[in-house]
Design a protein around this motif. Structure first.
Motif, PDB file in Angstrom:
ATOM      1  N   THR A 128      51.009  -2.651  11.790  1.00 15.76           N
ATOM      2  CA  THR A 128      51.854  -2.752  12.875  1.00 15.76           C
ATOM      3  C   THR A 128      51.653  -0.981  13.950  1.00 15.76           C
ATOM      4  N   ASP A 129      52.328  -1.175  14.976  1.00 12.07           N
ATOM      5  CA  ASP A 129      51.838   0.144  16.234  1.00 12.07           C
ATOM      6  C   ASP A 129      53.054   1.511  15.361  1.00 12.07           C
ATOM      7  N   ILE A 156      47.581  -1.345  18.333  1.00  9.54           N
ATOM      8  CA  ILE A 156      48.625  -0.466  18.418  1.00  9.54           C
ATOM      9  C   ILE A 156      47.736   0.073  19.785  1.00  9.54           C
ATOM     10  N   GLN A 161      43.034 -10.648   9.623  1.00  8.18           N
ATOM     11  CA  GLN A 161      44.793 -11.465   9.306  1.00  8.18           C
ATOM     12  C   GLN A 161      44.191 -12.676   8.428  1.00  8.18           C
ATOM     13  N   GLU A 164      54.251   1.029  12.123  1.00  5.77           N
ATOM     14  CA  GLU A 164      53.783   1.850  10.515  1.00  5.77           C
ATOM     15  C   GLU A 164      52.324   2.742  10.973  1.00  5.77           C
TER      16      GLU A 164
END
Length: 142
Positions: free
Chosen positions: A135-136, A2, A127, A138
């Motif tokens: 994610t950005d 992000i 990961q 989210e």
């Protein structure tokens, strides 16, 4: 990953307020923030839903702003939640430059914003270890 804003502030009364006032006037909400300071200046780090727009409005008002990348990870909001993430980075020999966190409302998790020395290696290690990398969308949608 992000986007994160880093706003460089003189250590003067009202400078942080002015930066946040600019964002309020632009209708830009803050999802997370951290402030680090020295005797001469501070670095206000922000995660906002509209980072490019925020950078633009702040720069128009004379602030020095940098956009960088950070990693957001969801962890359980209980003792040891953060330690699991730090253990993943330690096992992968990844140095962490800084982190900050916040507890998500109405959920049983916290969100940790991480900035490892090598962001790509940090992301890969997290990961590959099944960490809850967000994610950005989210993070911005919280």
């Amino acid at each position: 990953m992000i986007k994160q804003l880093s706003i460089f502030l003189e250590n003067k009364k009202g400078r942080m307020w002015k930066a946040l006032d600019v964002l309020e006037e632009a209708g830009i909400n803050i999802r997370a923030l951290s402030l680090a300071d020295t005797s001469d200046f501070g670095i206000l780090r922000l995660v906002v839903p509209k980072p490019d727009e925020a950078k633009e409005v702040l720069e128009k008002k004379g602030f020095l702003v940098k956009i960088g990348e950070v990693i957001a990870v969801g962890i359980t909001d209980k003792p040891g939640g953060l330690n699991k993430i730090l253990k993943i980075l330690n096992r992968s020999d990844i140095n962490l430059e800084y982190l900050y966190a916040f507890v998500e409302q109405n959920k049983s998790r916290a969100i940790v914003i991480l900035h490892p020395e090598n962001i790509d290696a940090g992301l890969e290690a997290l990961q590959n270890s099944d960490a809850d990398v967000l994610t950005d969308a989210e993070v911005y949608g919280i």
